[in-house]
Design an enzyme around this catalytic site. Structure first.
Site, PDB file in Angstrom:
ATOM      1  N   ASP A 156       0.798  -1.234   0.000  1.00 13.25           N
ATOM      2  CA  ASP A 156       0.000   0.000   0.000  1.00 13.25           C
ATOM      3  C   ASP A 156       0.824   1.275   0.000  1.00 13.25           C
ATOM      4  O   ASP A 156       0.271   2.357   0.112  1.00 13.25           O
ATOM      5  CB  ASP A 156      -0.873   0.062   1.270  1.00 13.25           C
TER       6      ASP A 156
ATOM      7  N   LYS B 156       0.448   1.806  17.576  1.00 14.12           N
ATOM      8  CA  LYS B 156      -0.602   2.817  17.782  1.00 14.12           C
ATOM      9  C   LYS B 156      -0.535   3.453  19.172  1.00 14.12           C
ATOM     10  O   LYS B 156      -1.431   3.291  19.997  1.00 14.12           O
ATOM     11  CB  LYS B 156      -1.989   2.203  17.560  1.00 14.12           C
TER      12      LYS B 156
ATOM     13  N   ASP C 143       0.735   5.792   3.010  1.00 12.26           N
ATOM     14  CA  ASP C 143      -0.002   4.529   2.903  1.00 12.26           C
ATOM     15  C   ASP C 143      -1.305   4.867   2.188  1.00 12.26           C
ATOM     16  O   ASP C 143      -2.160   5.550   2.753  1.00 12.26           O
ATOM     17  CB  ASP C 143      -0.260   3.996   4.316  1.00 12.26           C
TER      18      ASP C 143
END
Lengths: 368, 425
Positions: free
Chosen positions: A119, A170, A226
């Site tokens: 991606d 994250k 991305d």
């Protein structure tokens, strides 16, 4: 300057993976790596950059629609002089399992190999990766990039010479703005760490390598995105276009009615009194009628945009027909062969393929 | 001889018509290219014996003087504006100016509410009036049950048309036959108004002058029709012609469409028919359905207008503009490729290129015969703006490439971006 002199036969594995659900409705018609970014399948951007540094063999780790990809890509690969090998997963193997599946090919010689997430669109820093990797001499190199909002990504912590200490997936609180850019180069010895089963390379392989001081981070400066979902696809498109501008690329158009960075395929036709740009990509055989205004959008092949329409921040799928006086905005994505009637307004609509839109969509919505 | 009185109210009335009535008296707001009350004047001059039209209200006369002069010129008929010193109610003003109305001794006189519009059956009323011994004939029309309570409700004798019962805006259902605000009165009605006035005056004095009630305020509906019901002196003439109130600004587009449709019957020459009109000009804009274009307006030949569009004087419409179901008031200009749908664009407003100005139609339910326009309040019970037509007040400027959706913009605003579902003060 050629990277080809640095190494012998070098391989790459691209993690193509599954359904590309985040890029629906486009991926309902075409596997994600084949969706055109700047008029070229996303995967070809990566393969071209790999070929430039001397990669001659690319393994595509696919679990879905392999045949379609093979049909579409093999000719292009031949042109580029690269050998494409499809490594087909019968069950999804995560981000590490595909390395085990292709281990025989990857370990045919002792040269390090690239692993890429599919991606990613960026100024691929493959040459620097090779040099950096050879210099530190350890098992793996991870490319990292600086982002504004690291909380969506995997953050990488490393010391001044690049040796990776830790990973935080994250992070809720700010620890660093350097994130895993999804591009790696590994020595063949990494294959010993990976079993043929669903495994996450980020969670199950990297931490051990970091503990053993076998993993280094290379921070690169070019643009990176991305582009796995529509909003980021368009942001990545803008970054890509401005990097073309910096490189003074001849792909960018410079003509009346074109503003800023714009790519128009030579087979596309643009009417009179149009305003195209900034940041627009128009695909092959697209027809833009008179008096159309398009900004910050990608129009995929064979679509027709009729007179007086206005588009901002949209992805228009293949063979769509947009009527006259239509307004499309706010990350609207039209799947393949969508017909939008005259005078319609769509705000943030995600329209599935083959739909006929006859009434306005004033609020963001999925049109099944 | 007949006369007609058009009740036009005054500046404090018709607030629901804002912002369209902020810079122009509501009775002069153009629907289908003509001021609302000019449609009434049109209907009046078709009545052969009608010799004088009186506009009655409490607007400052300066607001109307130009209009009255234009109307006299155009229709060659006696037209006067009589100004009440204060709001006297629908009957109070008539009584105040009774001598003016009676002068010349007309057989009867029409009273027409200025804020209704429709295909008024004035001639038919005259015939009907002739058959009856009536003090007043009221035009009635069918409404749907739940909407009827917003109007004056009439119960009539189905054979004779006599009004048996009358109630203004009842809280419970009374009848689906509603008052259209159009009357034909005998001069004898002034006797009733006189005794009513006297009675009110006595009450006023009796109440030691402390009540704020002005004895001169009288309503035709509550004070006259209600007591006359059942006396055999009031009759209803029922019509199925199109009719609507013009209360809220939102009703302007609906009324515009129907008034244009009426032109088809009465004044087809007013509708733009470029095929005939501009034979010498090769390229003409595309016109769909009923469209009114003022002769001084400029329309670029690549624009597409209609159906149901009215374009005022000195309007400038640029190349590739699309307008549908809208009113563009005089002096407005719309640049290239812009789209105007279900909107009113105010006088001298300016709209940039590739801009979309769009409203939401609030038409009566087309599947229910006799359904009327719902005059919804601006805000719903959740405090949100009810989607309505988009209205730009006068001299509003709108930049290029924006969208205005369900928006109300007060005069003289300079917008700098897109807006949706808002009132811009």
């Amino acid at each position: 300057m050629c990277g080809k002199e640095l190494i012998g036969k070098i391989r790459a594995l691209i993690l193509v993976g599954g359904y590309g659900t985040r890029l629906r409705p486009l991926t309902l018609s075409r596997p994600k790596p084949l969706v055109e970014f700047a008029n070229k399948p996303m995967l070809i951007h990566q393969i071209e950059a790999l070929v430039e540094v001397g990669v001659t063999e690319v393994v595509l780790a696919v679990s879905y629609r392999a045949q379609e990809m093979e049909n579409d890509l093999s000719e292009e690969a031949k042109k580029l002089g690269v050998n494409l090998i499809f490594s087909h997963e019968t069950e999804p193997l995560g981000t590490a399992g595909p390395l085990a599946l292709a281990s025989k090919i990857l370990s045919e010689n002792d040269e390090p190999f690239f692993v890429l997430n599919s991606d990613i669109i960026c100024d691929f820093p493959f040459k620097e990766m090779i040099i950096f990797h050879k210099n530190h001499g350890r098992e793996g190199t991870i490319c990292v990039t600086r982002v504004e909002e690291p909380s969506k990504y995997g953050v990488v912590l490393y010391d001044d010479d690049g040796c990776i200490k830790d990973f935080i997936e994250k992070p809720q609180e700010f620890v660093s703005n350097k994130i895993n850019a999804g591009m790696y180069i590994f020595n063949v010895s990494i294959l010993k760490r990976i079993k043929l089963q669903p495994t996450s390379i980020e969670k199950e392989v990297f931490p051990d390598m970091a503990k053993e001081r076998q993993l280094f981070a290379l921070e690169f400066q070019g643009f990176w995105m991305d582009v796995g979902q529509p909003r980021d696809f368009l942001t990545g498109m803008c970054l890509y276009l401005s990097s073309l501008r910096q490189k003074k690329s001849e792909k960018l158009m410079d003509q009346d009615g074109v503003i800023g960075n714009v790519i128009i395929d030579p087979t596309a036709r643009i009417g009179r009194d149009c305003k195209i740009g900034p940041n627009v990509i128009i695909g092959p055989n697209v027809i833009i009628e008179d008096g159309v205004c398009i900004r910050r959008s990608t129009i995929l092949r064979e679509s027709i945009i009729k007179s007086h329409s206005w588009l901002d921040s949209c992805i228009i799928g293949w063979r769509c027909v947009i009527g006259r006086w239509v307004r499309l905005e706010n990350n609207t994505v039209l799947g393949e062969d969508v017909i939008v009637k005259d005078e319609i307004y769509i705000n943030g609509g995600q329209v599935l393929p083959h739909k006929n839109i006859a009434s306005s969509v004033p609020e963001p919505q999925i049109i099944m | 001889m007949l006369k007609a009185i058009i009740l036009i109210g005054g500046p404090q009335k018709g607030t629901r018509f804002r912002p369209l009535s902020l810079d122009i008296p509501k009775p002069l707001f153009p629907v289908a290219g003509l001021p609302i009350i000019q449609h009434h004047i049109e209907a009046c001059v078709r009545v052969p014996d009608l010799k004088e039209i009186i506009l009655l209200g409490y607007y400052p006369s300066a607001d109307l003087i130009k209009f009255v002069q234009e109307m006299i010129q155009e229709y060659k008929i006696a037209i006067r504006y009589l100004q009440e010193y204060t709001a006297l109610g629908t009957a109070g003003g008539m009584y105040h100016f009774r001598d003016q109305i009676k002068s010349g001794n007309p057989v009867a006189f029409f009273v027409i509410n200025g804020d209704v519009c429709g295909d008024l059956p004035l001639l038919e009323m005259c015939d009907f009036y002739g058959e009856k011994d009536a003090l007043v004939v009221v035009v009635g029309t069918e409404a749907i049950r739940n909407q009827s309570v917003n109007y004056g409700c009439i119960v009539n004798d189905k054979n004779t048309g006599e009004i048996l019962h009358y109630v203004e805006k009842p809280s419970t259902f009374v009848s689906t036959l509603v008052n259209c605000g159009v009357y034909l009165c005998s001069l004898d009605i002034f006797q009733i108004l006189a005794s009513l006035f006297k009675k009110k005056e006595e009450e006023y004095i009796y109440n030691d002058l402390c009540s704020s009630n002005n004895s001169s305020i009288m309503q035709l509906e509550q004070d006259v029709l209600r007591p006359l019901a059942g006396t055999g002196k009031a009759f209803v003439y029922q019509t199925n012609n199109w009719w609507s109130q013009l209360k809220s600004a939102g009703s302007a587009i609906y009324a515009n469409r129907h008034c244009l449709q009426l032109y088809k019957k009465r004044h087809p020459e007013w509708l733009t028919n470029l095929g005939i009109q501009d034979l010498q000009v090769k390229q003409t804009p595309k016109i769909i359905g009923n469209v009114f274009i003022h002769p001084t307006a400029f329309i670029h030949h690549t624009a597409v207008l209609g159906p149901n569009v009215s374009i005022g004087s000195n309007v400038h419409i640029g190349p590739g503009v699309r307008i549908r179901e809208s009113i563009i008031l005089s002096g407005a200009s719309i640049s290239n490729h812009s789209v105007i749908l279900y909107s009113v664009v105010g006088r001298n407003s300016k709209i940039g290129a590739w801009t979309r100005v769009e409203g939401t139609p609030c038409d009566p339910n087309p599947n229910k015969p006799f359904a009327k326009m719902d005059n919804l309040p601006l805000f719903n019970t959740n405090g949100k703006l009810n989607p309505s037509i988009t209205i730009l007040g006068c001299s509003v400027s709108v930049p290029s490439e924006v969208i205005l959706l369900n928006l109300i913009v007060l005069p003289y605003k300079e917008l700098s971006r897109s807006f949706k579902n808002e009132i811009i003060l």
